[in-house]
Design a protein around this motif. Structure first.
Motif, PDB file in Angstrom:
ATOM      1  N   SER A   1       0.840  -1.197   0.000  1.00 25.54           N
ATOM      2  CA  SER A   1       0.000   0.000   0.000  1.00 25.54           C
ATOM      3  C   SER A   1       0.875   1.247   0.000  1.00 25.54           C
ATOM      4  O   SER A   1       2.003   1.233   0.505  1.00 25.54           O
ATOM      5  CB  SER A   1      -0.909   0.025   1.234  1.00 25.54           C
ATOM      6  N   LEU A   2       0.346   2.329  -0.529  1.00 24.06           N
ATOM      7  CA  LEU A   2       0.986   3.639  -0.508  1.00 24.06           C
ATOM      8  C   LEU A   2       0.104   4.591   0.279  1.00 24.06           C
ATOM      9  O   LEU A   2      -1.077   4.761  -0.033  1.00 24.06           O
ATOM     10  CB  LEU A   2       1.189   4.161  -1.930  1.00 24.06           C
ATOM     11  N   ILE A   3       0.692   5.218   1.317  1.00 22.40           N
ATOM     12  CA  ILE A   3      -0.014   6.225   2.111  1.00 22.40           C
ATOM     13  C   ILE A   3       0.869   7.461   2.081  1.00 22.40           C
ATOM     14  O   ILE A   3       1.930   7.497   2.726  1.00 22.40           O
ATOM     15  CB  ILE A   3      -0.243   5.722   3.546  1.00 22.40           C
ATOM     16  N   ALA A   4       0.470   8.472   1.310  1.00 20.76           N
ATOM     17  CA  ALA A   4       1.398   9.554   1.003  1.00 20.76           C
ATOM     18  C   ALA A   4       0.711  10.905   0.921  1.00 20.76           C
ATOM     19  O   ALA A   4      -0.460  11.020   0.535  1.00 20.76           O
ATOM     20  CB  ALA A   4       2.093   9.264  -0.328  1.00 20.76           C
ATOM     21  N   ASN A   5       1.494  11.935   1.303  1.00 23.06           N
ATOM     22  CA  ASN A   5       1.151  13.335   1.034  1.00 23.06           C
ATOM     23  C   ASN A   5      -0.162  13.772   1.666  1.00 23.06           C
ATOM     24  O   ASN A   5      -0.890  14.594   1.099  1.00 23.06           O
ATOM     25  CB  ASN A   5       1.126  13.593  -0.480  1.00 23.06           C
ATOM     26  N   ASN A   6      -0.450  13.231   2.844  1.00 24.11           N
ATOM     27  CA  ASN A   6      -1.601  13.699   3.607  1.00 24.11           C
ATOM     28  C   ASN A   6      -1.179  14.872   4.494  1.00 24.11           C
ATOM     29  O   ASN A   6      -0.033  14.954   4.934  1.00 24.11           O
ATOM     30  CB  ASN A   6      -2.172  12.563   4.448  1.00 24.11           C
TER      31      ASN A   6
END
Length: 220
Positions: A1-6
């Motif tokens: 998974s990618l969890i980014a730029n929040n």
């Protein structure tokens, strides 16, 4: 998974339960890549990078395996309130500090590297503790720092090429070091001024530091 730029945290967990993160990348978040409050987590084979903080944990248990935590603006990992951290076969690099432990937290590290922190590679405060084996702490401003009544117990460690001390001991901290190498730092082991520290060394190599191998400004 990618969890980014929040804008805030990449993952925020507030329940008393468990989170597994595997084969994932957590990057570019404005808060922590992962924020745990009363939540246990397993992080395996992942990248946590370029966040404000890598991981902030308020316990109870954080397990990290085969993971890179790098290039975060502040600390790679911060522990509060009796958190337990176990790290295996992982790397923390290019963070402001690699690992910081407060409030009776416990850190166990095996076969891992802490490299190129702006300040300390590892800091243990107050009643927190570090147990480590096959640990590399290199190219930080300071390698390991222990304050208050913290404890450090390291075996088969390589603490090298840090700009200041390989190990700095303040307050009433206790450091036990065996079968380890402390080399090519400016100072190998330093006990700070006026501190009542306890240092045990056994079968170590403390060599080729720029100034002192062991410097005691305090009372041991």
């Amino acid at each position: 998974s990618l969890i980014a730029n929040n804008t805030c945290n990449g993952i925020l967990m507030l329940d008393d339960s468990r989170l597994n993160v595997t084969d994932s990348e957590i990057r570019g978040n404005g808060g922590a890549g992962l924020f745990l409050n009363g939540f246990s987590a397993l992080i395996r084979s992942s990248y946590i990078r370029s966040n404000a903080w890598g991981v902030i944990s308020y316990g109870p248990l954080l397990q990290i395996e085969d993971t890179s935590i790098s290039d975060n603006v502040y600390e790679g990992i911060v522990l509060y309130e009796q958190s337990v951290l176990n790290i295996m076969e992982s790397t923390l690099g290019n963070n402001t500090r690699g690992i910081v432990a407060y409030d009776f937290s416990m850190v166990t590290i095996n076969d891992s590297t802490i490299i190129s922190s702006t300040y300390e590679g590892i800091v243990v405060y107050l009643n927190s503790s570090l147990q480590a084996s096959y640990l590399n702490v290199t190219e930080n401003l300071r390698g390991i720092a222990a304050y208050g009544v913290a404890s450090v117990d390291a075996h088969y460690a390589d603490i090298s090429l840090n700009e200041y001390e390989g190990i700095y001991i303040g307050g009433n901290a206790t450091v036990t070091l065996s079968y380890s190498s402390i080399r090519l730092n400016t100072w190998g082991i330093v006990v700070g001024t006026g501190n009542y520290a306890t240092v045990y060394v056994h079968n170590n190599s403390i060599v080729n530091n720029v100034e002192y191998g062991v410097l005691n400004w305090g009372i041991t």
